[in-house]
Scaffold this motif. Structure first.
Motif, PDB file in Angstrom:
ATOM      1  N   ASN A 272     -15.446  12.778 -10.306  1.00  0.00           N
ATOM      2  CA  ASN A 272     -16.361  11.687 -10.033  1.00  0.00           C
ATOM      3  C   ASN A 272     -16.195  10.477  -9.643  1.00  0.00           C
ATOM      4  O   ASN A 272     -16.894   9.990  -9.014  1.00  0.00           O
ATOM      5  CB  ASN A 272     -16.982  11.681 -11.577  1.00  0.00           C
ATOM      6  CG  ASN A 272     -17.556  12.800 -12.303  1.00  0.00           C
ATOM      7  OD1 ASN A 272     -18.082  13.708 -11.443  1.00  0.00           O
ATOM      8  ND2 ASN A 272     -17.570  12.695 -13.357  1.00  0.00           N
TER       9      ASN A 272
ATOM     10  N   GLN B 138     -15.334   9.918  -3.249  1.00  0.00           N
ATOM     11  CA  GLN B 138     -16.404   9.646  -2.457  1.00  0.00           C
ATOM     12  C   GLN B 138     -15.899   9.978  -0.840  1.00  0.00           C
ATOM     13  O   GLN B 138     -14.842  10.017  -0.456  1.00  0.00           O
ATOM     14  CB  GLN B 138     -17.079   8.219  -2.276  1.00  0.00           C
ATOM     15  CG  GLN B 138     -16.156   7.228  -1.873  1.00  0.00           C
ATOM     16  CD  GLN B 138     -16.855   5.677  -1.780  1.00  0.00           C
ATOM     17  OE1 GLN B 138     -17.469   5.419  -2.813  1.00  0.00           O
ATOM     18  NE2 GLN B 138     -16.628   4.841  -0.765  1.00  0.00           N
TER      19      GLN B 138
ATOM     20  N   SER C 225     -22.380  14.029  -2.022  1.00  0.00           N
ATOM     21  CA  SER C 225     -22.065  14.061  -3.220  1.00  0.00           C
ATOM     22  C   SER C 225     -20.949  15.580  -3.361  1.00  0.00           C
ATOM     23  O   SER C 225     -20.209  15.779  -3.969  1.00  0.00           O
ATOM     24  CB  SER C 225     -22.831  14.045  -4.531  1.00  0.00           C
ATOM     25  OG  SER C 225     -23.938  15.007  -4.286  1.00  0.00           O
TER      26      SER C 225
END
Length: 905
Positions: A499, A502, A508
């Motif tokens: 999570n 990036q 995502s």
């Protein structure tokens, strides 16, 4: 006038310049110039140090520009650690550590030449041929005896130096060399390191690649031990694990030519699906690779996975932020040493005279010039000496400072334990440690265990390697600000925070680096030979299902693949339903037939004693009507859901109705035939023509059918089966299992065969009796009935057996069989009984008795008719009539011959 500060700075620069050039030390040179290219600290025990103070030189020069972080920071870390140890009353008390620190200039050959300084004290000198000009004996400067070496940084340098030091049994502890080759304890037995080897790093990088779902990657290595051995370890581990394939393995030459990096980018683009690039390269090569990718407009295409040589360094990504975004790098777990920060920020030209390269660092760090001998002749700014590190310049602690200090402390802890064992209670160095045995010291080094400068445990395994502990970084750009962020760590196994990651696309979803996309459910992988990560997807066709990732297997015969083709499921079982059009038509015909048959039977019973019913032969008529009724009734068990009872009824009724019908008709036609055949020979009546005899003959014929059915029951009791082959279509979705009675085509032929035999025999007799007077005892209606029945069953055979391969076989054959039975019954009912019912109901005036005749009269009339037929073709009509009357019967002279064509009741 030149100020004292400028004079001192110039002196430092001169010594620094000397330190940047490879020189051979002349033994007659005074001591001071001997150490001009190195740092020397006096002490009871002298440690050697190897640091890349300068970069590799160009155009034949051994050394290039100064390395502020990798050179000066690390060098000062060793000096700082020695200061702390010398001040520590609990570690080597009353023993002072000294140092002899050399510059490797980031070149293995130069480092090898410099490292000869460490072994001078162990080499015996032959001075017999050396004389002073005055004739006196020469005085040699006694070189320092080095008992251990801290360094080097680059694996190629450590390998070169380790080969020399092991000859003189001098232990070596590296703070940055990670090549797996150095774990070979048979070749580098005196080498140890406080950083984990690249084999751990390669495993950690492989775990990262696997966690990202990337199974098709390329590797890029700088030529040399670090890059090549790192890639080799990665390739070896990936081959053993079998989860990652290498698309390309490229190497960056030591001396790359112009355009070399553009060629590397173009070669990497030859395998566009291998977007992930695993890099074991030095920071200069990393920077130039990123620059080439940017020039070729490949920003965002490549997914970089960098080794610890990239780590969290800024220099490789300066002005390459966009193309480096998303890069995942790895770095041995480390911590910033605050005490070193305070120490280094307090360094100045006045309090750091022991570092001969510090003046050069000063100029480079503050962008100023020190005196007339400054290294930055083009700089208009002069150094004041009042500059302060961290205040007037940016400062960030170099990543390997912790490991340099840990290496020095590891050597100190080993010496401390040796001193405790050899000089117990003796202040300072005892005689036993005056000449330290390197092999003995190595044993102490391998057994140290202490908390290092970052409070992490420092230990060595049997090969001198430190345990693997890594932080995992990702280079991210957020709101225009680029930085390395920790996204996980690796300690024997990977811990990754997905999570926190990036990507340049701001998507995502995880970017892909795979040779082939995953196969869909129901598809197997057909692996490309030699490339296990590349495959073609093949769907499991027909009745095959996906048994594993690579295989399709055939479902059991009674099953078919499910919709996803990942398992098998039972094939649906069907039967002929009552609402099916295939059942509605025969059932409708059967019901009409049953009603008609019932109506005929009721009529016959109601008018049982009338002449027409009696003339039809009441007993045989009822037997025949029973057979017709059974033919209609057979439709219902043929369509009903198969079960033991239904299958039993099918076996019984299948041929019984026809057997009843044709046994009765055969008996009738046989009786007529025997009567007229007998009349040709004699006027005596044939035997067995009474009603009772006819019933006995009929039921004897029926008993044969019943006996066959009984034998069939005994030999093969009735039961149901599910026939999966009848509707086993090419498309499994349409496959069905047919619930049916276990009656094969052969059994069906045998069951109907006897009835068909009766039918054929009856037809033969009908043909033989075709010459009987048309009103005589139903001979001609029976003949027409049999002819029509034969046509029906001749049509039945090709329809029934010709549809054996049809998907609608069950429906067609059942409907054909039941309709044929009903049509046969309808023909018999319509031709034999409907005319009689018509007369009985609508024309009762014709249902009256005729004059009774004897059997002799019957035979005579029949014979006269036959003779008349034979002579009609030979004589005129009048002559035939006259001759026949004269020969056979006188009364015919007075009446028309048609009088003799009558019906005997």
């Amino acid at each position: 006038m030149v100020s004292a500060f400028e004079w001192y700075g110039s002196l430092l620069l001169l010594t620094g310049v000397a330190g940047s050039v490879s020189q051979r030390t002349d033994p007659l040179v005074p001591p001071a110039p001997e150490y001009a290219h190195s740092i020397r600290l006096d002490g009871d025990i002298i440690l050697g140090g190897l640091f890349p103070v300068h970069a590799r030189g160009e155009r034949g020069a051994p050394c290039g520009e100064l390395k502020k972080e990798k050179g000066i920071h690390r060098l000062e870390a060793m000096l700082f650690a020695i200061d702390l140890i010398n001040k520590d009353p609990d570690l080597l008390p009353n023993v002072t550590l000294g140092a002899r620190i050399l510059d490797t200039c980031s070149r293995d050959t130069y480092a090898l030449e410099q490292s000869l300084t460490f072994v001078q004290a162990l080499i015996e000198r032959d001075s017999t041929d050396v004389r002073c000009t005055s004739g006196e004996q020469p005085i040699f400067a006694k070189p320092d005896k080095i008992i251990g070496v801290i360094g080097a940084a680059a694996s190629s340098v450590s390998i070169m130096v380790a080969n020399i030091l092991r000859l003189f049994k001098i232990p070596q502890i590296s703070y940055a060399s990670t090549a797996p080759e150095l774990s070979d304890n048979t070749r580098y037995d005196f080498f140890s390191r406080v950083v984990p080897p690249d084999s751990y790093q390669a495993q950690a990088m492989l775990d990262i690649v696997t966690a990202m779902g990337w199974n098709y990657v390329s590797t890029l290595a700088s030529e040399g031990n670090y890059g090549e051995s790192g890639v080799e370890a990665f390739v070896q581990i990936s081959r053993e694990s079998g989860g990652v394939c290498i698309a390309q393995s490229l190497k960056i030459p030591r001396e790359p030519r112009l355009g070399e990096f553009d060629k590397i980018i173009l070669r990497l683009l030859e395998t566009p699906h291998a977007r992930a690039i695993v890099m074991f390269a030095n920071e200069d090569d990393i920077r130039r690779v990123l620059d080439a990718a940017k020039r070729n407009n490949q920003t965002g295409h490549f997914l970089w996975v960098g080794s610890d040589s990239w780590g969290s360094k800024i220099s490789p990504v300066v002005q390459q932020e966009s193309v480096a975004e998303g890069a995942i790098t790895i770095l041995p777990k480390r911590a910033s040493i605050e005490a070193f920060d305070r120490y280094f920020k307090s360094r100045s030209l006045s309090n750091n005279r022991r570092n001969v390269w510090f003046a050069e660092f000063w100029e480079e760090n503050f962008g100023c010039k020190l005196g007339m001998h400054g290294k930055r002749p083009g700089s208009p700014k002069k150094c004041t000496g009042l500059e302060k590190v961290g205040r007037d310049s940016t400062y960030e602690q170099e990543g390997k400072v912790q490991f340099v200090m840990d290496a020095v402390y590891a050597m100190a802890h080993a010496l401390h334990r040796m001193h405790r064992d050899l000089c117990s209670g003796y202040p300072g160095l005892c005689p036993r440690m005056s000449n330290i045995d390197g092999k003995e010291l190595l044993g102490y080094i391998r057994n140290v265990s202490f908390n290092g400068s970052a409070k992490t445990l420092v230990v060595f395994n049997e090969n001198g390697d430190a345990p693997g502990r890594y932080d995992i970084y990702q280079y991210q750009i957020t709101n225009g600000s680029a930085e390395y962020r920790i996204i996980g760590h690796w300690t024997d196994q990977l811990h990754l925070n997905m999570n926190a990651m990036q990507w340049a696309s701001r998507d995502s979803s995880m970017p892909a680096s795979v040779c082939s996309l995953p196969c869909q459910t129901g598809e197997r992988k057909k692996v490309v030979k030699g490339v296990p990560c590349c495959w073609h997807c093949e769907r499991c066709e027909g009745y095959h299902y996906q048994a594993s990732e690579f295989t399709c297997q055939l479902c059991p015969y009674e099953q078919r693949p499910d919709q996803n083709r990942t398992s098998c499921q039972p094939i649906p079982i069907i039967k002929l339903e009552w609402h099916s059009p295939w059942a509605v038509v025969p059932v409708f015909i059967a019901i009409l037939g049953i009603l008609a048959t019932t109506f005929v039977v009721v009529t016959f019973v109601r008018y049982n004693d009338t002449p027409i019913v009696r003339a039809s032969g009441r007993e045989m008529s009822y037997v025949l009507l029973t057979g017709i009724f059974l033919c209609y009734v057979t439709t219902f068990p043929m369509i009903a859901e198969p079960g033991v009872a239904v299958c039993s009824f099918r076996r019984i009724f299948l041929g019984l109705g026809m057997c009843f019908s044709y046994a009765a008709l055969l008996t009738k036609t046989n009786r007529i035939h025997r009567i007229f055949e007998q009349g040709k020979q004699s006027v005596a009546a044939p035997r067995f023509i009474s009603p009772a005899s006819q019933l006995v003959i009929t039921f004897s014929l029926i008993s044969v059918q019943l006996m066959g059915v009984f034998v069939w029951f005994v030999a093969d009791p009735p039961h149901t089966v599910v026939d999966y082959g009848e509707q086993r279509t090419q498309d499994p979705e349409n496959a069905r299992g047919v619930l049916k009675c276990d009656i094969s085509d052969l059994s069906l032929i045998c069951s109907l065969g006897y009835s068909i035999l009766l039918m054929v025999t009856c037809t033969v007799y009908a043909i033989k009796t075709r010459g009987v007077p048309e009103t005589f005892n139903e001979a001609k209606p029976i003949g027409f009935t049999m002819y029509t029945t034969c046509i029906i069953w001749l049509a039945f055979i090709p329809i029934f057996f010709g549809t054996a391969q049809s998907a609608e076989r069950m429906y067609i054959q059942t409907t054909t069989l039941t309709v044929s039975l009903s049509l046969s019954a309808s023909v018999s009912l319509g031709m034999l009984y409907m005319p009689k019912v018509y007369i009985i109901i609508l024309h009762p005036e014709q249902n009256v008795p005729k004059r009774k005749r004897s059997f002799k009269a019957i035979v005579t009339a029949a014979t006269m008719t036959n003779k008349l037929s034979q002579l009609a073709s030979e004589r005129p009509n009048g002559e035939v009539k006259t001759e026949l009357c004269e020969r056979l019967w006188k009364p015919c002279l007075y009446k028309n011959v048609d009088f003799y064509l009558f019906l005997i009741i």
